[in-house]
Design an enzyme around this catalytic site. Sequence first.
Site, PDB file in Angstrom:
ATOM      1  CE  LYS A 121      10.797  32.151  82.954  1.00  0.00           C
ATOM      2  NZ  LYS A 121      11.247  33.178  83.732  1.00  0.00           N
ATOM      3  CE  LYS A 203       4.575  35.563  82.784  1.00  0.00           C
ATOM      4  NZ  LYS A 203       5.123  36.129  83.887  1.00  0.00           N
ATOM      5  CE  LYS A 206      10.637  41.665  84.707  1.00  0.00           C
ATOM      6  NZ  LYS A 206      10.863  40.147  85.372  1.00  0.00           N
TER       7      LYS A 206
END
Length: 340
Positions: A121, A203, A206
Amino acid sequence: MEGQGTQQTGKKVIFSGIQPSGTLTLGNYLGAIRNWKQLEDEYQCIYSVVDLHAITVRQEPAQLRRRCTELMAIYLAAGLNPEKTLIYCQSHVPAHAELAWILGCYTYLGELQRMTQYKDKAQKHAANLNAGLLTYPVLMAADILLYQADLVPIGADQKQHLELTRDIAIRFNGAYGDTFVVPDGYFPKVGARIRSLQEPARKMSKSDPEDTYIALLDTPEAIRRKFKRAVTDSEASVRFDPEGKPGVSNLMSILGAITGDSMEKIEADFAGQGYGAFKTAVADAVVAELEPIQNEHRRLMADKAYIETIMRASAERASAIAARTMRKVRRKVGLAPFSL
Ligand code: ATP
Ligand code: LTN
């Protein structure tokens, strides 16, 4: 510390949460929500819409508000029974933030900097590398420890965060005597790591571009189109080999997670057939699985008052459980006693 169950039910406690940070994906469904329902009778289940986690990344306020309600509706549409299971919004129980602060004082900077999700992130959100992205796992630990959860159903990507939660609990218990139940992870046998349809090394997430994931609320046409365009390979044989054939193996995992078929059975069923027929079968299975949930979701979203009633009642019950832990923690740490 051994779990004793909640005072109300005596059952072991399960806690999990999902961020209202985007449209839910098939990964969230197969890796998380779908498994939750099966646990509802045996355990006291507590499932939160973790909106405080979501604001570690900039959210548009009106959209965040809408997504909270939408996610609550998805929990309900997936079949959770609000009479048994607590489903509520994290920010409605302020004790999450309070405990997160305290636990942050028992967490080392090095531990947080080592988290893979933080490293990912930090790269993705370099322009907004706020402290919340780093302390995210402390808030997650607070979520879990607040309810003295015995088990935490999560996808494989959250394993590291759960390990840290255990370390924090053990450290705190070591310093002050038994305070928190040390939770175990609960990982689905199938569906724990659904991958991106375009970049199967990653992965399904969203927060990635739209064509990489199937959204839980995608139309059947969109689902079919996305599977048609999913990355495979040039071998044209349906064979499970996550290393050599990550795209095809991912599609096989999705199909297996829905039908319950083993990888061997899927290989046999599609022997000699091209990827076209296989992709159509995967898309059909996903469309059929999601249709009833989508219908129920639509029905619930037309009755927001009902969703709000559930949200409020669950938050009240959750607050009562959380308050017990907080009284204990405050006393152990030596915070000045008070009563209002
Ligand atoms: P983001 O991509 O925005 O960080 P996310 O899609 O990972 O979010 P979360 O809210 O962080 O979603 O995760 C909710 C639950 O879904 C967690 O239990 C997580 O482990 C699970 N999960 C998320 N992605 C997948 C996936 N691709 N496969 C299986 N489980 C998943
Ligand atoms: N960090 C998790 C979401 C989450 C969670 C939790 C999961 C927040 N708090 C407590 C289980 C228990 C995620 O990103 N998937």
